[in-house]
Write a protein that holds these residues in place. Structure first.
Motif, PDB file in Angstrom:
ATOM      1  N   GLN A 234     -61.809  -2.732 -30.467  1.00 56.21           N
ATOM      2  CA  GLN A 234     -60.420  -2.467 -30.488  1.00 56.21           C
ATOM      3  C   GLN A 234     -60.003  -4.045 -30.060  1.00 56.21           C
ATOM      4  O   GLN A 234     -60.537  -4.854 -29.259  1.00 56.21           O
ATOM      5  CB  GLN A 234     -60.018  -1.774 -29.268  1.00 56.21           C
ATOM      6  N   THR A 235     -58.781  -4.341 -30.668  1.00 55.32           N
ATOM      7  CA  THR A 235     -57.736  -5.448 -30.541  1.00 55.32           C
ATOM      8  C   THR A 235     -56.523  -5.077 -30.360  1.00 55.32           C
ATOM      9  O   THR A 235     -56.127  -3.865 -30.712  1.00 55.32           O
ATOM     10  CB  THR A 235     -57.985  -6.745 -31.774  1.00 55.32           C
TER      11      THR A 235
ATOM     12  N   THR B 290     -54.135  -6.002 -32.178  1.00 57.48           N
ATOM     13  CA  THR B 290     -53.532  -5.702 -33.536  1.00 57.48           C
ATOM     14  C   THR B 290     -54.296  -4.905 -34.495  1.00 57.48           C
ATOM     15  O   THR B 290     -54.250  -4.687 -35.558  1.00 57.48           O
ATOM     16  CB  THR B 290     -53.670  -7.139 -34.294  1.00 57.48           C
TER      17      THR B 290
ATOM     18  N   ALA C  46     -58.607  -3.490 -35.128  1.00 61.70           N
ATOM     19  CA  ALA C  46     -59.961  -3.588 -34.580  1.00 61.70           C
ATOM     20  C   ALA C  46     -60.772  -4.823 -35.412  1.00 61.70           C
ATOM     21  O   ALA C  46     -60.450  -5.015 -36.343  1.00 61.70           O
ATOM     22  CB  ALA C  46     -60.293  -2.357 -35.083  1.00 61.70           C
ATOM     23  N   ILE C  47     -62.147  -4.878 -34.745  1.00 60.92           N
ATOM     24  CA  ILE C  47     -62.767  -5.950 -35.457  1.00 60.92           C
ATOM     25  C   ILE C  47     -64.260  -5.270 -35.421  1.00 60.92           C
ATOM     26  O   ILE C  47     -64.656  -4.549 -34.413  1.00 60.92           O
ATOM     27  CB  ILE C  47     -63.176  -7.233 -34.344  1.00 60.92           C
TER      28      ILE C  47
ATOM     29  N   ARG D 168     -67.903  -5.771 -36.138  1.00 62.07           N
ATOM     30  CA  ARG D 168     -68.912  -6.701 -35.959  1.00 62.07           C
ATOM     31  C   ARG D 168     -70.327  -6.021 -36.376  1.00 62.07           C
ATOM     32  O   ARG D 168     -70.600  -5.004 -35.862  1.00 62.07           O
ATOM     33  CB  ARG D 168     -68.766  -7.503 -34.451  1.00 62.07           C
TER      34      ARG D 168
ATOM     35  N   ALA E 298     -68.224 -10.806 -38.859  1.00 62.21           N
ATOM     36  CA  ALA E 298     -67.160  -9.729 -38.388  1.00 62.21           C
ATOM     37  C   ALA E 298     -66.041  -9.633 -39.409  1.00 62.21           C
ATOM     38  O   ALA E 298     -65.907 -10.595 -40.332  1.00 62.21           O
ATOM     39  CB  ALA E 298     -66.821 -10.085 -37.053  1.00 62.21           C
ATOM     40  N   ALA E 299     -65.220  -8.894 -39.336  1.00 66.18           N
ATOM     41  CA  ALA E 299     -64.074  -8.477 -40.154  1.00 66.18           C
ATOM     42  C   ALA E 299     -62.857  -7.958 -39.210  1.00 66.18           C
ATOM     43  O   ALA E 299     -63.493  -6.941 -38.485  1.00 66.18           O
ATOM     44  CB  ALA E 299     -64.407  -7.696 -41.514  1.00 66.18           C
ATOM     45  N   HIS E 300     -61.655  -8.274 -39.526  1.00 68.28           N
ATOM     46  CA  HIS E 300     -60.616  -7.724 -39.090  1.00 68.28           C
ATOM     47  C   HIS E 300     -60.101  -6.596 -39.674  1.00 68.28           C
ATOM     48  O   HIS E 300     -59.619  -6.713 -40.748  1.00 68.28           O
ATOM     49  CB  HIS E 300     -59.597  -8.770 -38.610  1.00 68.28           C
TER      50      HIS E 300
ATOM     51  N   SER F 273     -56.562  -4.106 -39.421  1.00 64.90           N
ATOM     52  CA  SER F 273     -55.221  -4.133 -38.823  1.00 64.90           C
ATOM     53  C   SER F 273     -54.784  -2.679 -38.761  1.00 64.90           C
ATOM     54  O   SER F 273     -55.543  -1.651 -39.181  1.00 64.90           O
ATOM     55  CB  SER F 273     -54.000  -4.470 -39.930  1.00 64.90           C
TER      56      SER F 273
END
Length: 152
Positions: free
Chosen positions: A65-66, A68, A70-71, A73, A125-127, A129
């Motif tokens: 979680q972030t 904004t 999720a990431i 990885r 990794a990829a983000h 939203s």
């Protein structure tokens, strides 16, 4: 004297209950669990315009979680040392809400020694939203020999 004491006790009770919410299924950041190994042929063929090969093996993946979103990885194992330009390349989300990432990396310009497994590990990794996460029920990271998935 009673009002400040009552407010202090209410604040303490509210803060201690936050841990229960953080661990519950009602928290949207707990939607994705631990990854599980999958077969690569479940997710179809690669995108035709991609020049980089798939990582040999996906060792692990996590959805973190972030604020904004999720990431995603993932850690993969290259066939030899010297691979670079690692990236999780997203495919379109299918009708079941499955998002597949191809774990791609560029081979070295000239052959390198195989080396120890630990020295061949690559992480990418990829983000995502919150908006992109809305329709996703499962995230898959795919390599040449295996894939790992995490579901809600």
């Amino acid at each position: 004297m009673r009002l400040p004491l009552t407010l202090a006790l209410t604040a303490v009770m509210a803060l201690t209950s936050c841990a229960a919410i953080r661990e519950s299924r009602f928290n949207p950041f707990n939607w994705f669990g631990r990854s599980q190994e999958r077969q690569t042929d479940e997710f179809g063929v690669a995108l035709p315009d991609e020049q980089r090969p798939l990582v040999a093996q996906v060792l692990g993946m996590a959805v973190e979680q972030t604020p904004t979103g999720a990431i995603v990885r993932a850690t993969g194992l290259s066939p030899m040392q010297g691979y670079y330009d690692a990236e999780l390349v997203a495919r379109p989300v299918d009708e079941n809400g499955v998002l597949v990432y191809d774990f791609r990396l560029m081979p070295p310009p000239e052959p390198k020694p195989v080396g120890a497994e630990r020295s061949r590990e690559v992480t990418a990794a990829a983000h995502l939203s919150h908006i992109k996460l809305e329709g996703i029920t499962q995230i898959v990271v795919q390599g040449a020999e295996n894939a790992r998935s995490s579901s809600r």
